[in-house]
Enzyme design. Structure first.
Site, short mmCIF file in Angstrom:
data_model
loop_
_atom_site.label_atom_id
_atom_site.label_comp_id
_atom_site.label_asym_id
_atom_site.label_seq_id
_atom_site.Cartn_x
_atom_site.Cartn_y
_atom_site.Cartn_z
N TYR A 212 0.85 0.93 -2.69
CA TYR A 212 -0.44 0.26 -3.08
C TYR A 212 -1.48 0.09 -1.92
O TYR A 212 -2.13 -1.64 -2.52
CB TYR A 212 0.28 -1.49 -2.65
N LYS B 28 12.38 10.58 -1.80
CA LYS B 28 11.99 10.90 -2.50
C LYS B 28 11.55 12.03 -2.06
O LYS B 28 10.68 13.15 -2.94
CB LYS B 28 11.16 10.56 -4.00
N ASP C 61 15.91 7.65 -6.39
CA ASP C 61 16.63 7.30 -7.96
C ASP C 61 17.88 7.33 -8.29
O ASP C 61 18.83 6.64 -8.34
CB ASP C 61 16.35 8.01 -9.54
N ASP D 79 9.87 -2.02 -3.17
CA ASP D 79 9.68 -3.44 -3.84
C ASP D 79 10.30 -3.66 -4.99
O ASP D 79 11.27 -4.36 -5.19
CB ASP D 79 8.04 -2.97 -3.99
N ASP E 138 14.34 -5.76 -5.55
CA ASP E 138 14.47 -6.77 -6.55
C ASP E 138 15.66 -7.19 -7.19
O ASP E 138 16.51 -7.42 -7.51
CB ASP E 138 13.10 -6.77 -7.79
#
Ligand code: NAD
Length: 361
Positions: A146, A195, A227, A251, A255
């Site tokens: 980001y 990852k 994942d 992020d 959520d």
């Protein structure tokens, strides 16, 4: 102990829910012999109304001089509020982005707790959630994808977009240390999510996290690919204590974790910097649809105040007292409208605050 707390009541339901959190903090002070000194700070729409901007330099300086800041939520209804006629840099949310930057808040903490009493709100099967769960997601907030360089260019007649994901070892080390420090106050397990089978940034992440882990021999470290983590959160959420991860993965996973707990009115959060300073706020927004009605759920803000006691002031016993009071109120069947279910007793914002304050022991 004297607690020097900045308070941003904010907009919408902000003043209603922060008032209840202050009531609970004052009760904790009385019970445990602390004094809370509050400095009221204006931010968001409330600051626009008085100063014409969502955050002034004076407010930033005043916030920096506090030990911690407790915040409600800021913002209004984008369709009807005059604040949204202003250019984007003058709107309420610009104040929030600026204060996070000014205070160098690089670590975001979001607990996802499923209380046994509220398991009806959880979309997962009962056999998975029996007994509830309690995890803490620690997300790096100021680096990664980001904040990396980005551009969109035409290459050989084809539009092509680039976003770069960059982390240096210092950025990883400081968030990892924070994650292990928090695990030491909990069940002493860190699941570092990356990852590393694909990304170089994740391989560096894993290496640095392993180095930091050596300083915390009491904490068990495991690595999990992002994942797999997304699957494990719905398959077996009880396995997690602290999930430590980079900005974008955090992020998305935070959520997902919050959705499996049910109500937004229950979700606390904290953003921390390198010192003990933190900004503590509910995860939800200013809820203009219910503002002024006295029905908002103050529990997320009250639990954010508990996090403040634990992480900025090292007052673990006092934080436990708040969390236990919240559990007791839920166990006894009191509910605000957002978490109401059949057979329970509905209470308003103020009554919920009074009940929790009354159960501080
Ligand atoms: P919201 O979280 O304010 O509301 C979403 C829904 O959840 C609404 O139905 C609301 O009534 C309900 N809700 C939220 N908190 C609740 C509580 N404590 N008790 C009971 N119900 C609750 O999200 P939104 O409507 O998308 O945003 C409204 C405003 O809040 C916008 O201006 C947005 O920019 C702002 N916002 C601020 C923050 C912040 O201050 N950190 C975060 C998110 C949104």
């Amino acid at each position: 102990m004297n607690l020097n707390i900045g308070v941003i009541k904010g907009d919408g339901i902000g003043p209603e829910i922060v008032t209840e959190a202050m009531k609970v903090l004052d009760q904790v002070g009385k019970t445990y012999g602390h004094t809370c000194d509050y400095t009221q700070l204006l931010m968001g729409g409330a600051s626009i109304d008085v100063h014409g901007v969502p955050l002034t330099d004076e407010t930033v300086a005043a916030a920096k001089s506090c030990d911690a800041v407790l915040m409600g939520s800021i913002g209004g209804d984008a369709k009807t509020s005059p604040w949204y006629q202003l250019e984007p840099s003058k709107r309420p949310e610009a104040g929030l982005l600026r204060i996070r930057k000014e205070l160098n808040l690089f670590a975001n903490l979001r607990p996802a707790v499923l209380y046994d009493e509220l398991k009806g709100a959880c979309p997962l099967k009962e056999e998975i959630t029996k007994g509830g769960f309690d995890m803490m997601i620690m997300r790096e907030l100021t680096g990664g994808l980001y904040f990396g360089e980005r551009r969109t260019v035409e290459e050989n007649g084809v539009m092509t977009a680039y976003d770069s994901l960059t982390y240096n070892e210092e950025e990883i080390r400081r968030i990892a240390k924070r994650g292990f420090d928090i695990a030491m106050k909990r069940r002493k397990k860190v699941t570092s999510v990356d990852k590393a089978n694909v990304l170089d940034s994740s391989r560096l992440w894993r290496k640095v996290v392993e180095e930091v882990a050596k300083e915390y021999p009491k904490v068990t470290l495991e690595h999990m690919l992002v994942d797999n983590c997304a699957m494990q959160l719905v398959k077996d959420p009880k396995q997690f204590d602290v999930i430590l991860t980079e900005n974008m993965f955090g992020d998305i996973l935070s959520d997902e974790a919050s959705m499996v707990t049910g109500s937004i009115g229950m979700l606390a959060s904290a953003s921390l910097n390198e010192t003990k300073f933190g900004l503590y706020e509910p995860s939800g927004g200013s809820a203009p649809d219910i503002a002024g009605k006295g029905i908002a759920n103050p529990i997320a803000t009250i639990l954010s105040a508990a996090m403040m006691l634990r992480f900025s002031f090292d007052l673990d016993k006092e934080a436990d007292a708040i969390e236990q009071a919240v559990s007791r109120v839920l166990k006894e069947g009191y509910r605000t409208i957002d978490i109401m279910s059949e057979g329970k007793q509905q209470v308003d914002t103020e009554k919920m605050g009074n009940l929790i304050a009354g159960y501080i022991k």
